[in-house]
Design a protein around this motif. Structure first.
Motif, short mmCIF file in Angstrom:
data_model
loop_
_atom_site.label_atom_id
_atom_site.label_comp_id
_atom_site.label_asym_id
_atom_site.label_seq_id
_atom_site.Cartn_x
_atom_site.Cartn_y
_atom_site.Cartn_z
N LEU A 97 6.77 -3.69 -5.47
CA LEU A 97 5.74 -2.65 -5.41
C LEU A 97 5.68 -1.87 -6.72
CD1 LEU A 97 3.64 -1.02 -3.83
CD2 LEU A 97 5.52 0.41 -3.00
N CYS A 98 6.84 -1.52 -7.24
CA CYS A 98 6.88 -0.79 -8.52
C CYS A 98 6.30 -1.62 -9.65
CB CYS A 98 8.31 -0.38 -8.85
SG CYS A 98 8.99 0.84 -7.72
N THR A 99 6.63 -2.92 -9.67
CA THR A 99 6.11 -3.80 -10.71
C THR A 99 4.59 -3.87 -10.65
OG1 THR A 99 8.12 -5.15 -10.67
CG2 THR A 99 6.16 -6.17 -11.60
N VAL A 100 4.05 -4.06 -9.45
CA VAL A 100 2.60 -4.16 -9.29
C VAL A 100 1.91 -2.86 -9.71
CG1 VAL A 100 0.75 -4.42 -7.59
CG2 VAL A 100 2.72 -5.94 -7.53
N MET A 101 2.45 -1.74 -9.31
CA MET A 101 1.84 -0.45 -9.65
C MET A 101 1.87 -0.20 -11.16
SD MET A 101 0.65 0.40 -6.83
CE MET A 101 0.01 1.99 -7.21
#
Length: 121
Positions: free
Chosen positions: A20-24
């Motif tokens: 999730l952090c990577t995508v954001m």
């Protein structure tokens, strides 16, 4: 776009907070890069550069974006990966996806009705 980014991150990292952090972060970086690009176009008065492209090229690009948005909408609405085959096309009209279509159509219709019935501002 973000659906594709998320799928790549899930394939590489698996499910979880790291993904999730990577995508954001990737989406935020892409947004900033596009913003800087458009700012530079406006600042250096390069908006007329669009006239160097023939009209049919621009219309084709817009049509391609429409196909991409339609494909992505169908994938997200039904959770069936898109392929240009009759087998996948039959899955999109199967009995098990009708509730998903009904929910998507109801959601879209209600938001359209709400936005046209409420005054702007």
């Amino acid at each position: 776009f973000i659906h594709s980014l998320a799928q790549i991150a899930i394939d590489k990292q698996g499910m979880g907070e790291d993904t999730l952090c990577t995508v954001m972060v990737v989406f935020a970086i892409a947004t900033v890069v596009v913003g800087v690009f458009f700012f530079c176009l406006g600042h250096f008065k390069l908006g007329n550069a669009v006239y160097f492209f023939p009209r049919y090229v621009i219309v084709g690009c817009i049509g391609g974006i429409g196909v991409f948005v339609t494909q992505t909408g169908m994938e997200v609405s039904t959770d069936i990966p898109w392929k240009w085959t009759t087998e996948v096309a039959n899955k999109y009209i199967g009995n098990d996806v009708w509730p998903l279509w009904a929910l998507s159509i109801a959601s879209s219709s209600s938001s359209t009705l709400y936005s046209t019935s409420c005054p702007a501002g």
